[in-house]
Structures are given as C-alpha cells and as structure tokens.
Write a protein that holds these residues in place. Structure first.
Motif, PDB file in Angstrom:
ATOM      1  N   SER A  54       0.829  -1.210   0.000  1.00 56.67           N
ATOM      2  CA  SER A  54       0.000   0.000   0.000  1.00 56.67           C
ATOM      3  C   SER A  54       0.862   1.259   0.000  1.00 56.67           C
ATOM      4  N   VAL A  55       2.007   1.196   0.673  1.00 51.38           N
ATOM      5  CA  VAL A  55       2.928   2.342   0.673  1.00 51.38           C
ATOM      6  C   VAL A  55       3.530   2.538  -0.718  1.00 51.38           C
ATOM      7  N   LEU A  56       3.980   1.454  -1.335  1.00 60.66           N
ATOM      8  CA  LEU A  56       4.549   1.559  -2.687  1.00 60.66           C
ATOM      9  C   LEU A  56       3.509   2.067  -3.680  1.00 60.66           C
ATOM     10  N   LYS A  57       2.286   1.590  -3.554  1.00 57.15           N
ATOM     11  CA  LYS A  57       1.202   2.062  -4.429  1.00 57.15           C
ATOM     12  C   LYS A  57       0.967   3.549  -4.221  1.00 57.15           C
ATOM     13  N   GLY A  58       1.026   3.985  -2.955  1.00 60.22           N
ATOM     14  CA  GLY A  58       0.849   5.399  -2.651  1.00 60.22           C
ATOM     15  C   GLY A  58       1.956   6.265  -3.214  1.00 60.22           C
ATOM     16  N   ILE A  59       3.191   5.788  -3.135  1.00 59.82           N
ATOM     17  CA  ILE A  59       4.319   6.544  -3.690  1.00 59.82           C
ATOM     18  C   ILE A  59       4.138   6.722  -5.199  1.00 59.82           C
ATOM     19  N   GLY A 228      16.747   1.125  -3.722  1.00 56.45           N
ATOM     20  CA  GLY A 228      15.963   0.140  -4.449  1.00 56.45           C
ATOM     21  C   GLY A 228      14.463   0.284  -4.311  1.00 56.45           C
ATOM     22  N   VAL A 229      13.968   1.491  -3.998  1.00 63.94           N
ATOM     23  CA  VAL A 229      12.527   1.701  -3.856  1.00 63.94           C
ATOM     24  C   VAL A 229      11.949   2.088  -5.224  1.00 63.94           C
TER      25      VAL A 229
END
Length: 496
Positions: A54-59, A228-229
C-alpha cells in the motif's frame, strides 16, 4: 530546484502518502486501504507485505500527480500506527507472521499473569506505561512463541523485530537501517522512559531478546537513505519519524509545555506536551516521549490518554451493521435527530483504554425502544466518540490539578462539524481546528524538514500553522452534567 518532502502516514486501516513543499503546503495526497484480519474475537492482524504494498502504491500514485519530480524530494518523513508488532527475516526482508495490531487483545491472559506475579509497578515505573495488551512487548513474546521456525532464525541471527516505523525503514533502505525513533520505542513497554534505551529488566520480564530489536534514534535527523525503492532515486534521506499521535502533536505546533491536541482517527487520543519533565500519572494516563530533535537535544515528554475505538466505530456501523454506505454519511444521519433518544453506545469493541484500562470490556448498546432507529444509533456513536474523550480530559485535569487550555483537534473525523460541536459541549472547552487537519502528515514532514535543514527552527513551523475554525461551548453546565451522568452509567454496565 524546488524542494519537497514525501510523507508516509502508515495507519491502522490504510496508508497515506503525501507531498509537502518548502512553504509547508500539502500539495498532493493519496490513501490506500488494506485488509483487516480478525482470526478470533478480540484478535486483530495485518499482513506486513500488504502494508508495504500500500505504501509503494501510494508513492507511485502521488508522483503521478505531477506535483514534483522524484529528484526534487529532499527528505522522507514517516509516521505510523504505533504499538503494532512485526517480526521479519533479515535475509529475505519478509515478515515471518502477520503483524499483531495495537488493538489486539490476545495477550490479555499473559498480562494478567505478569500482574499476578507483581511486575505491574516495575513496568509502570520503568516504561511510563500501564500493563496492558495494547503495547508491543507482549505481542513480540506471543510472536516469538507461536511462529513456526522461529528458533532457527533466532539461532542464526536472522530475526528482526520492530514496530511499523522500523519495518518501513528496513524496506525503504533495503535492510541497511534497523532503527526506531524514540517516540515509537517509548510505546513498546521495553524502553526505559528516563534513560531512552532498551531496559534489560523489562526485556527479561517480557522474554524479548535485545538483539532482535532496532537501535533507538532521535525523531529528527538522518536515519537512513532510500535504496531500491520503485519510483524513487537512491539516497533520499529518511529524516523524520514519530508515532502517529506524537507526530500529530508536533504537526499541531504544540511545542510549549501544557499545549495539547486530540486526534480523531481509528482511535482518539489526547496528548499534552509536558516539556522536559516526565509526569507520572496515577489516573490511568500514560507517560511517553513526544519527540527528540537530534542527538544533542533532550527528549520532550508528553502525557497521553487514548480511546481504542473512535472512527473505527463509524466503520463498524458501515461494515458490520450496514446502516451507512460511506463513513461521511454519519454526520447527516446523526443530525437527523435532536439527540440519541436515550440510546447509549459504548464502543468497547476492543476493550476500554484510558482511564479505565479494561481489556475484557465489550461493546454495549443500551436504551433501545420501539422508537429507536438508525439515526439515534448514529447520534449515539458520535456522542460516544466525544464522551470517551471527556473521560480522558477529566482524568488529565485531575492529574495536573488545573484546567486545560482550548484543545486543538485533528484527524479525519475532525472534519465532522457536528462531532466537533458535541465534543466542545461535553468537554466544556473551546476546540480549535487547524487549516490542515491531517496533522500526522504535517508532523512527519516538519520533523523531516528540520532533519535536513529545510526549516531551521520550530518558530518557522509555528508560523506555518493556522486556524480554520473554532467551536465554542453551547451546552449548559447542567445539561453537560446530565449527559455525562448517563454516559457514566452506560460505561459501568460495560465494565460489569
């Protein structure tokens, strides 16, 4: 080049990712919910991989808004649900079990065993916290005893533990940083409140090995760098971290001793800045760390009281009972009646928090008649959200021996004007709502901005903060006493 701060506000039901510019303006924000897991009555879990997703999707989503380019992000700030406990494998970075959420009551029996063994005073004196399943320590112990294959990972040194801030920092840095900020550490029941380090006596009581825990660091300052994000360049400093309630206190610019705020989220929390002094409570309130601004600064402390279920009660009306389709419908439905019609809802859906600390309590709805309908239950829900806070404020004032100043409010439910008026009335205090009610995000950004020098002082941040609306008291003293009396009677029935 323009400069922006990316904030990650990882909450109980969803993750918000936002961008703030150097002028303190919230430029973009997205939120993604993730599943709640209820394996047994009173148990609450999250899948850490779904939190990270969910955090990656938000970013990705917030960057697609085109406010800034990734290279213009000068720092990342993190704020998080606090007491939720996670264990993960250092080699794979994957969680070894579901996270145990702060609301979960599965360790109630163990906490009672510790109380019976006479450990309660030691835990309170050293950690500043009451002995309760709410906090992380007993959750870590449960995970260590009930996760398959845990002994091998422990023996090989592959096991890492932390609250959600630690887990996110680990993921953002590809495992280069295993740290937690001092405000989150102070919520575990494992940190010595006055010394600011892991307490070996508490570790022994809860049977948690020190080597799986993160290093405790200040709330502001460079704690690690991205690696690597997806969507972000490597090397962005993670420069501000605080638990959600401490971040909200900072985001409300409550920098002076005695200044306080109430956040209306999944739960509701009143937190007051006590400055350099650790205020010890005998009224069921918690002594905790508010923040620490850099290695050379001393911690700022706070006094806190929290109700476990606030906005979550509205979600229950939506998801559990189906009497509303969207949470935002609650205000109009509650306003359709003059009052609750004698209906009392005590939302002890995960026990009662401050000042009662009754993990065995269960929710009750009383006062129903043939004339009761969903409007009365909606109104009783808003009343309960406010009346819980009145209990906490009364305990806080008794502890301090003085009347509290006007209360600053924030969080998603603070946008509900009817709720805010009810809150002002049952508190007998003026409420002040800021222009930016998502102050957890603001606090994370302010801490990160200070950490990289985007802002030089708290004075600069105080100048950014502004008032949107004030709510004056409209209820008479006699009516308030009558309403509080009815509520207290309902709570007593819950505690039977």
């Amino acid at each position: 080049m323009a400069e922006y701060i990316l904030a990650i506000d990882q909450g109980t039901t969803g993750s918000t990712v936002a961008l703030m510019d150097a002028g303190g303006r919230l430029c973009a924000s997205v939120n993604y919910e993730f599943p709640q897991i209820y394996p047994h009555p009173g148990w609450v879990e999250h899948r850490p991989a779904e939190i990270w997703a969910s955090v990656l999707k938000g970013i990705r989503a917030v960057l697609r808004k085109g406010v800034c380019k990734p290279r213009e992000i000068v720092a990342i700030g993190i704020t998080n649900q606090r007491e939720t406990a996670v264990l993960w494998d250092r080699d794979s970075s994957e969680a070894v079990n579901n996270a145990i959420v702060w609301q979960c009551r599965r360790t109630t029996d163990f906490c009672e065993t510790l109380r019976g063994a006479g450990h309660e005073k030691t835990i309170r004196r050293r950690s500043g916290l009451v002995l309760d399943p709410y906090f992380s320590a007993s959750k870590y112990r449960w995970l260590l005893r009930n996760t398959p294959g845990i002994r091998g990972r422990l023996k090989d040194g592959r096991l890492a533990a932390g609250t959600i801030d630690s887990y996110l920092i680990w993921q953002l840095t590809a495992g280069a940083a295993h740290v937690t900020d001092i405000s989150n550490a102070s919520r575990t029941s494992l940190m010595n409140l006055e010394e600011g380090g892991w307490d070996h006596r508490l570790l022994d009581i809860f049977e948690v090995p020190a080597d799986i825990l993160p290093r405790i660091v200040p709330s502001s300052g460079i704690l690690g760098h991205t690696r690597g994000v997806p969507g972000l360049p490597d090397g962005i400093p993670i420069a501000g971290v605080a638990g959600d309630q401490q971040a909200a206190l900072f985001g409300q610019a409550c920098f002076g001793r005695g200044e306080a705020k109430c956040t209306f989220g999944t739960g509701s929390f009143i937190v007051m800045n006590t400055g350099a002094e650790v205020v010890r409570s005998s009224a069921g309130l918690l002594s905790t760390v508010a923040w620490q601004l850099g290695e050379r600064s001393k911690p700022v402390y706070a006094l806190e009281g929290g109700a476990f279920v606030c906005g979550a009660a509205v979600q229950w009306l939506r998801d559990g009972l189906g009497i509303i389709r969207k949470a935002t419908e609650i205000e109009a439905l509650a306003a359709s009646v003059e009052d609750s019609g004698g209906v009392e809802f005590v939302p002890a859906l995960t026990g009662l928090g401050a000042p009662h600390w009754a993990p065995e309590a269960r929710g009750t709805i009383t006062g129903l008649t043939r004339g009761s309908h969903r409007g009365h239950l909606a109104r009783a829900t808003l009343d309960a959200m406010a009346l819980q806070n009145a209990d906490i404020l009364r305990a806080m004032e008794e502890e301090l021996g003085k009347r509290m100043k006007p209360l600053r409010v924030d969080g998603g439910a603070a946008a509900n004007n009817l709720l805010m008026q009810i809150q002002a009335d049952v508190l007998g205090r003026k409420l002040i709502r800021p222009s930016m009610i998502e102050t957890t995000v603001a606090g994370a950004c302010y801490l990160a901005g200070l950490g990289v020098g985007l802002w030089q002082s708290q004075k600069e941040i105080r100048e950014i903060w502004s008032v949107e609306r004030e709510f004056a008291v409209q209820m008479s003293t006699a009516a308030r006493r009558k309403r509080l009396s009815a509520w207290n009677d309902a709570v007593k029935r819950t505690l039977l």
